[in-house]
Design an enzyme around this catalytic site. Structure first.
Site, mmCIF file in Angstrom:
data_model
loop_
_atom_site.group_PDB
_atom_site.id
_atom_site.type_symbol
_atom_site.label_atom_id
_atom_site.label_comp_id
_atom_site.label_asym_id
_atom_site.label_seq_id
_atom_site.Cartn_x
_atom_site.Cartn_y
_atom_site.Cartn_z
ATOM 1 N N HIS A 50 0.698 -1.168 -0.002
ATOM 2 C CA HIS A 50 0.105 -0.094 -0.097
ATOM 3 C C HIS A 50 0.803 1.213 0.119
ATOM 4 C CE1 HIS A 50 -3.359 -2.726 0.453
ATOM 5 N NE2 HIS A 50 -3.070 -2.995 1.725
ATOM 6 N N ASP A 69 -4.678 -8.263 -3.080
ATOM 7 C CA ASP A 69 -5.155 -8.303 -1.695
ATOM 8 C C ASP A 69 -6.361 -8.831 -1.243
ATOM 9 O OD1 ASP A 69 -4.951 -7.254 0.808
ATOM 10 O OD2 ASP A 69 -5.138 -5.142 0.212
HETATM 11 ZN ZN ZN Z 1 -3.205 -7.055 2.721
#
Ligand code: ZN
Length: 447
Positions: free
Chosen positions: A263, A314
């Site tokens: 991220h 993810d």
């Molecule tokens: Zn993650």
């Protein structure tokens, strides 16, 4: 066994080439010829590009896709989504985990991802006690990968605390928790299985600096960590240390090319510059980040500073290699009100620039020879459907732009993983078996 694949057009490390024969043995490319005639009877495809590494997945979360899209009593956020996830995973045992992983991995292959880095934190039984084999659930992922043909890098996750400063974990986190010595046994078990293994301190919330020091020596290779996904996490990190999460990692953890920061959404311009300079990969998950309302990573500035990146699915809410690249560019278009923001030079195809960047960063983050049609690399090839009406009269970069920005996974005709043709006509060759097992699990979970 030696096999060959003939491609009329192929994206090689130096660019597009014609009449390419790829020879594979034991999953790897052993020879590559260009401008050579096809041999009758050999596998032949119109246009092939390297399969994309998916650098961040929590496979089990696929089964909760669609379960957290209902408005709650208070403001919904990443944190309320996480509560839904904790309740949901209380019902998953080893067979369920394996069935979900196989389904998600087959989906990844159909969508253009030929290898995955599984960021694995669901270690123990629902009451928090370890299974007889402490690596049981990790091994179920290796089994699912072998059954589907996807390449895998296992990233067992070290998770010990609820938040910064070593706070005790909450009951919802009990399946994730290890001390450094039990964690070392999981890493060792996977290494004995012959898997490519890194370590993944979950985040600075979940691992203290002392614990980081204890687990980093368990790898001579990869380190993945979630960082700066949420504004609240940045604020809590500032309160704890006086530094922001990425700033803290860059200053204290020896971040270099072995690292992948997942991220890294919330960065100052200085952090953006320093992260790019570190050689680490920014592990971007644009579809999940949009779904969770995380924020927008400063890709335009980061790429202009030569930062390395790759993409990951993810939460697996929607699995689509082209879709991740498209969302990455679209987030920049919406926030900066421009177009073609992630290609760097005049005339450069944005689809090509995104694909090339994500192939290189993805291969680095998975620690394997992936992401290139070249001798010594895994024979992972995504073949586009050049008979589609949208592809008429197009090839090369225009075909890539059509795939990335228009058709997405529907443009994929066939996928070869480790030299095996595992996707035909857009569908995994064992799709029906994976579907049946997965639907049975899903019904059981919502019953
Ligand atoms: Zn993650």
């Amino acid at each position: 066994m030696q096999t060959t694949l003939f491609l009329d057009r192929a994206l090689l490390p130096d660019g597009w080439a014609s009449d390419v024969r790829i020879t594979c043995e034991d999953g790897l490319i052993t020879a590559l010829q260009i401008d050579t005639p096809p041999i009758s009877g050999e596998s032949r495809e119109a246009l092939g590009v390297p399969g994309l590494p998916n650098l961040h997945s929590h496979a089990f979360q696929r089964a909760m896709a669609g379960l957290a899209e209902r408005r709650g009593p208070a403001a919904d956020s990443f944190w309320t989504w996480r509560e839904v996830m904790y309740r949901f995973l209380a019902r998953l045992g080893p067979d369920e985990v394996e069935a979900i992983a196989a389904y998600a991995f087959a989906d990844m292959l159909e969508a253009g991802f030929t290898a995955v880095a599984e960021f694995h934190y669901l270690h123990h039984s629902p009451d928090g006690s370890p299974y007889a084999d402490v690596a049981e659930l990790a091994r179920r992922h290796l089994k699912a990968a072998a059954d589907t043909g996807i390449g895998i890098t296992m990233l067992p996750v070290f998770y010990a605390h609820a938040t910064f400063g070593g706070e005790p974990p909450t009951p919802g986190q009990r399946r994730f928790i290890n001390d450094p010595s039990r964690f070392a046994r999981i890493v060792e078990a996977l290494r004995k299985d012959g898997a490519t293994v890194g370590v993944a301190p979950h985040s600075l919330r979940a691992a203290t600096p002392d614990e980081l020091q204890a687990i980093l020596p368990l790898t001579d290779g990869l380190v993945h960590i979630h960082a700066a996904e949420q504004v609240k996490e940045v604020e809590d990190c500032l309160a704890w240390s006086g530094q922001r999460p990425v700033e803290w990692l860059l200053n204290n953890a020896g971040v270099d090319a072995r690292w992948c920061l997942i991220h890294a959404t919330h960065l100052t311009p200085q952090e953006t510059e320093n992260l790019a300079r570190s050689g680490a990969v920014a592990g971007l998950c644009p579809i999940t980040e949009a779904n969770l309302g995380d924020g927008i990573f400063p890709s335009s500035a980061y790429l202009a500073a030569n930062g390395r990146f790759g993409v990951g699915t993810d939460s697996n809410i929607a699995i689509d290699a082209a879709g991740e690249l498209r969302q990455l560019e679209y987030a920049q278009r919406l926030s900066l009100r421009g177009r073609n923001l992630l290609s760097q030079t005049e005339g450069e195809s944005t689809g090509r620039a995104l694909l090339t960047g994500a192939l290189q960063g993805g291969a680095q983050a998975l620690g394997q020879p992936l992401g290139a049609l070249a001798v010594g690399h895994r024979a992972d090839v995504v073949c586009l459907n050049m008979d589609h009406p949208d592809m008429a009269g197009r090839s090369d970069d225009l075909a890539l732009d059509t795939w990335v920005f228009s058709q997405g996974r529907a443009a994929i005709a066939a996928v070869y993983a480790g030299g095996r043709r595992v996707v035909e006509n857009g569908r995994h060759i064992h799709r029906s078996a994976f579907n049946a097992r997965y639907s049975a699990v899903l019904k059981g979970l919502t019953a």
